[in-house]
Motif scaffolding. Structure first.
Motif, PDB file in Angstrom:
ATOM      1  N   SER A  13      62.964 137.786 -21.871  1.00  0.00           N
ATOM      2  CA  SER A  13      64.197 137.636 -22.916  1.00  0.00           C
ATOM      3  C   SER A  13      64.713 136.316 -22.648  1.00  0.00           C
ATOM      4  O   SER A  13      65.116 135.899 -21.425  1.00  0.00           O
ATOM      5  N   PRO A  14      64.738 135.372 -23.442  1.00  0.00           N
ATOM      6  CA  PRO A  14      65.556 134.253 -23.381  1.00  0.00           C
ATOM      7  C   PRO A  14      66.880 134.292 -23.059  1.00  0.00           C
ATOM      8  O   PRO A  14      67.735 135.050 -23.529  1.00  0.00           O
ATOM      9  N   LYS A  15      67.427 133.264 -22.177  1.00  0.00           N
ATOM     10  CA  LYS A  15      68.911 133.277 -21.677  1.00  0.00           C
ATOM     11  C   LYS A  15      69.877 132.862 -23.001  1.00  0.00           C
ATOM     12  O   LYS A  15      71.193 132.992 -22.589  1.00  0.00           O
ATOM     13  N   ASP A  16      69.293 132.028 -23.940  1.00  0.00           N
ATOM     14  CA  ASP A  16      70.193 131.556 -24.958  1.00  0.00           C
ATOM     15  C   ASP A  16      69.339 131.428 -26.029  1.00  0.00           C
ATOM     16  O   ASP A  16      68.144 131.182 -26.045  1.00  0.00           O
ATOM     17  N   LYS A  17      70.046 130.818 -27.272  1.00  0.00           N
ATOM     18  CA  LYS A  17      69.436 130.545 -28.485  1.00  0.00           C
ATOM     19  C   LYS A  17      68.679 129.615 -28.542  1.00  0.00           C
ATOM     20  O   LYS A  17      67.115 129.539 -29.175  1.00  0.00           O
ATOM     21  N   GLY A  18      68.770 128.355 -27.687  1.00  0.00           N
ATOM     22  CA  GLY A  18      67.863 127.321 -27.694  1.00  0.00           C
ATOM     23  C   GLY A  18      66.645 127.606 -26.942  1.00  0.00           C
ATOM     24  O   GLY A  18      65.458 127.308 -27.306  1.00  0.00           O
ATOM     25  N   SER A  20      65.346 130.724 -26.901  1.00  0.00           N
ATOM     26  CA  SER A  20      64.754 131.587 -28.023  1.00  0.00           C
ATOM     27  C   SER A  20      63.508 130.807 -28.754  1.00  0.00           C
ATOM     28  O   SER A  20      62.438 131.211 -29.133  1.00  0.00           O
ATOM     29  N   GLU A  21      64.050 129.447 -29.247  1.00  0.00           N
ATOM     30  CA  GLU A  21      63.299 128.861 -30.124  1.00  0.00           C
ATOM     31  C   GLU A  21      62.180 128.019 -29.234  1.00  0.00           C
ATOM     32  O   GLU A  21      60.967 128.146 -29.768  1.00  0.00           O
ATOM     33  N   LYS A  22      62.363 127.788 -28.125  1.00  0.00           N
ATOM     34  CA  LYS A  22      61.395 127.208 -27.494  1.00  0.00           C
ATOM     35  C   LYS A  22      60.117 128.204 -26.839  1.00  0.00           C
ATOM     36  O   LYS A  22      59.117 127.812 -26.965  1.00  0.00           O
TER      37      LYS A  22
END
Length: 297
Positions: A13-18, A20-22
């Motif tokens: 799971s991504p650590k932040d929204k940025g 997540s997009e990457k």
């Protein structure tokens, strides 16, 4: 070229929204480059599930995501891709019957269910003679059984290598329909799998280890402790190659352990070989962990 199904997965799971997009962009590129690398989203947790052919395979993918694409991730514990199958042939019958005012639903099927040859997946055949089950309902029955292969009755893992033969049944001129027979097949699957000796099976890996001569005993002893079956030993000028079949679940962290045993000189590779029945003690633990994980979701 046909690639085998992944045998291990990890949740990330991504650590932040940025991040997540990457992640979405990076994974799209990586899947195109490597057909043995699969990705899906867990509908309950929202986590991204990376699936591959071994611990090292997924370690490399996570490292690429972090170093090449700059995606910061929370990485979960590796999960083995267990499967389920059956061990004996049975004959059974199932009737789906529902009446709720007006036209109802009715479909009766008599069938045999038996283990298929390893690697054959799902097979369906009909030997019905006469019109007890009209031919137009055969596809619905096959669809019903096949749709259940994704989630077995032991611990909810996909089911492998099952053959089903429809040999008789019954229908109603008004109440029978494709959906009624599809539901009959689904109910039949749930009813018959436990009767047919459903069991958990685990991926077995073909492991090839190189070790210097003075550590052969340690390496073989360690593989035996990991439930490995030694297949061959080949002595060379600089050391010994040991070939063994070992359950994937016993191979986590092996590279570090091998290096410690051999003072950094040992090497190994592994690839998927086949599925084999889990020992009862292992199956019990896997079923328990699976239930706990599902409850947590």
């Amino acid at each position: 070229m046909v690639f085998p199904d992944p045998v291990i997965s990890i949740a990330v799971s991504p650590k932040d929204k940025g991040a997540s997009e990457k992640l979405g962009t990076a994974i799209g590129k990586m899947v195109k480059e490597d057909p043995s690398f699969h990705v899906e989203t867990d509908q309950d947790s929202g986590e991204t599930i990376l699936k591959g052919m071994g611990e090292l395979h997924l370690d490399v993918k996570v490292d690429i995501l972090k170093r090449t694409y700059g995606v910061e991730l929370e990485v979960g514990k590796p999960q083995v891709a267990y499967r389920e199958t059956i061990t004996q042939e049975i004959e059974d019958s199932y009737t789906h019957k529902k009446q709720s005012g007006g036209s109802g639903q009715f479909g009766k099927i008599d069938y045999k269910i038996k283990p298929g040859e390893p690697g054959t997946g799902f097979a369906f055949a009909s030997t019905v003679v006469g019109g007890n089950v009209p031919k137009e309902f055969f596809p619905a029955i096959e669809k019903g059984f096949k749709s259940m292969m994704g989630e077995g009755t032991v611990a909810g893992f996909p089911v492998l290598d099952v053959e089903i033969e429809l040999y008789d049944g019954g229908f109603h001129a008004v109440d029978s329909s494709a959906i009624a027979f599809e539901l009959a097949a689904k109910g039949a699957f749930r009813q018959s799998m436990p009767k047919a000796g459903a069991q958990l099976i685990e991926p077995i890996m073909k492991v090839d280890v190189f070790t210097p001569d003075d550590h052969v005993g340690d390496v073989i002893g360690d593989l035996n402790r990991r439930r490995g079956m030694i297949k061959d030993q080949d002595a060379g000028a600089t050391g010994v190659r040991i070939k063994a079949d070992v359950p994937l679940s016993e191979m986590f962290g092996y590279i570090g352990h091998l290096r410690t045993m051999t003072s950094g000189r040992g090497q190994f590779s592994m690839e998927f070989s086949h599925y084999s029945a889990c020992p009862a003690s292992v199956a019990e633990e896997v079923i328990k962990e699976t239930k706990e994980r599902n409850a947590a979701k």
